[in-house]
Design an enzyme around this catalytic site. Structure first.
Site, PDB file in Angstrom:
ATOM      1  N   ASP A  71       0.831  -1.297  -0.074  1.00 37.27           N
ATOM      2  CA  ASP A  71       0.078  -0.028   0.138  1.00 37.27           C
ATOM      3  C   ASP A  71       0.960   1.354   0.012  1.00 37.27           C
ATOM      4  OD1 ASP A  71       0.723  -0.177   2.515  1.00 37.27           O
ATOM      5  OD2 ASP A  71      -0.985   0.645   3.570  1.00 37.27           O
ATOM      6  N   TYR A  73       2.740   4.864   0.921  1.00 40.16           N
ATOM      7  CA  TYR A  73       3.670   5.232   1.921  1.00 40.16           C
ATOM      8  C   TYR A  73       2.600   5.960   2.766  1.00 40.16           C
ATOM      9  CZ  TYR A  73       7.966   4.214  -0.275  1.00 40.16           C
ATOM     10  OH  TYR A  73       8.933   3.392  -0.983  1.00 40.16           O
ATOM     11  N   PHE A  84       6.599   2.151  -4.378  1.00 41.98           N
ATOM     12  CA  PHE A  84       8.153   2.274  -3.948  1.00 41.98           C
ATOM     13  C   PHE A  84       8.535   3.635  -4.090  1.00 41.98           C
ATOM     14  CE2 PHE A  84       8.106  -2.358  -4.668  1.00 41.98           C
ATOM     15  CZ  PHE A  84       8.228  -2.771  -3.167  1.00 41.98           C
ATOM     16  N   HIS A 202      11.220  -9.308   0.445  1.00 42.40           N
ATOM     17  CA  HIS A 202      10.799  -7.710   0.291  1.00 42.40           C
ATOM     18  C   HIS A 202      12.089  -7.008   0.613  1.00 42.40           C
ATOM     19  CE1 HIS A 202       8.856  -3.877   0.602  1.00 42.40           C
ATOM     20  NE2 HIS A 202       7.960  -4.379  -0.115  1.00 42.40           N
TER      21      HIS A 202
END
Length: 262
Positions: A71, A73, A84, A202
């Protein structure tokens, strides 16, 4: 006050979603998001006009690579509508600079592409890298706060439809959440054989090192090689490789490896 409708989705992606946009699932998502916007749209990130930025910057016919995030930031000033990505103005030396981007930059350095000089990934999107979060909004200061609005069904439909329409994509699945989408991508064995599907931990935090397929090797001695493998695959398909690190006049100085790994 902003409104929310299917017209916010670019026409080519609306066509790809097809009957989903007439479904009860879509109607419930629309109702949930609109209620939030009416309640306090200023606390929603990214701003509503950027919910579908990933789709706007990367048309269906230009998608070559898909990177799946979770989701947006939830800290002020970061979310852009691209997984990202953060604004170019945030220094790589700032505490605001996310660990995921820092580790992505380490991997790029290890793989020989150079170091990111900022965290703005708009240029990736324009080259055909779909930077897709699986929830397209979040409440400021509350990670994962909008995951139950109905975004999951929308994004799952999109992933499944894209994999069927374009079976020869590169899929970068970083972490368990992204990897949970694998059945949507490889539901047909023939499609799975044509796609390049790369999986690792991740890139955020210390978890980047702690799986059987780490994004970075302990001590930053190696990487998953996903960026290099992606470009090798694209070239074999007769496609232009991705310029992962931009070296234009907009980025006049290249960060050093010592700066990045300090």
């Amino acid at each position: 006050m902003p409104s929310f409708s299917k017209d916010d989705i670019p026409p080519d992606w609306r066509e790809l979603l097809g009957e989903y946009l007439e479904s009860d699932s879509w109607k419930q998502l629309k109702k949930n998001v609109q209620a939030l916007l009416e309640q306090n749209y200023s606390s929603v990130r990214p701003e509503p006009q950027h919910f579908f930025k990933a789709l706007s910057l990367t048309p269906v016919d230009q998608v070559k690579v898909v990177i799946i995030g979770q989701d947006p930031y939830h800290s002020p000033g970061l979310a852009q509508g691209l997984a990202f990505s953060i604004p170019r103005s945030i220094s790589i030396h700032s505490r605001e600079f996310p660990s995921s981007l820092r580790n992505i930059s380490k991997a790029l350095t290890i793989e020989g592409f150079g170091t990111l000089t900022h965290g703005d990934l708009h240029d990736w999107a324009r080259q055909g890298v779909l930077l897709l979060n699986t929830a397209l909004s979040v409440q400021l200061g509350e990670a994962g706060s909008h995951t139950n609005l109905g975004w999951k069904d929308l994004v799952d439909h999109l992933i499944r439809a894209l994999a069927l329409k374009k079976p020869s994509l590169v899929w970068l699945l970083w972490g368990g959440h992204a990897q949970s989408k694998l059945p949507l991508i490889s539901s047909e064995s023939t499609h799975c054989q044509k796609a390049l599907i790369l999986q690792s931990s991740h890139p955020s935090g210390l978890g980047v090192y702690k799986t059987k397929t780490p994004f970075l090797e302990p001590g930053d001695k190696g990487s998953c090689q996903h960026f290099k493998k992606t470009n090798e695959w694209l070239i074999k398909q007769g496609l232009e490789p991705i310029q992962w690190v931009t070296t234009t006049s907009q980025n006049p100085t290249q960060g050093t490896q010592e700066d990045l790994f300090s």
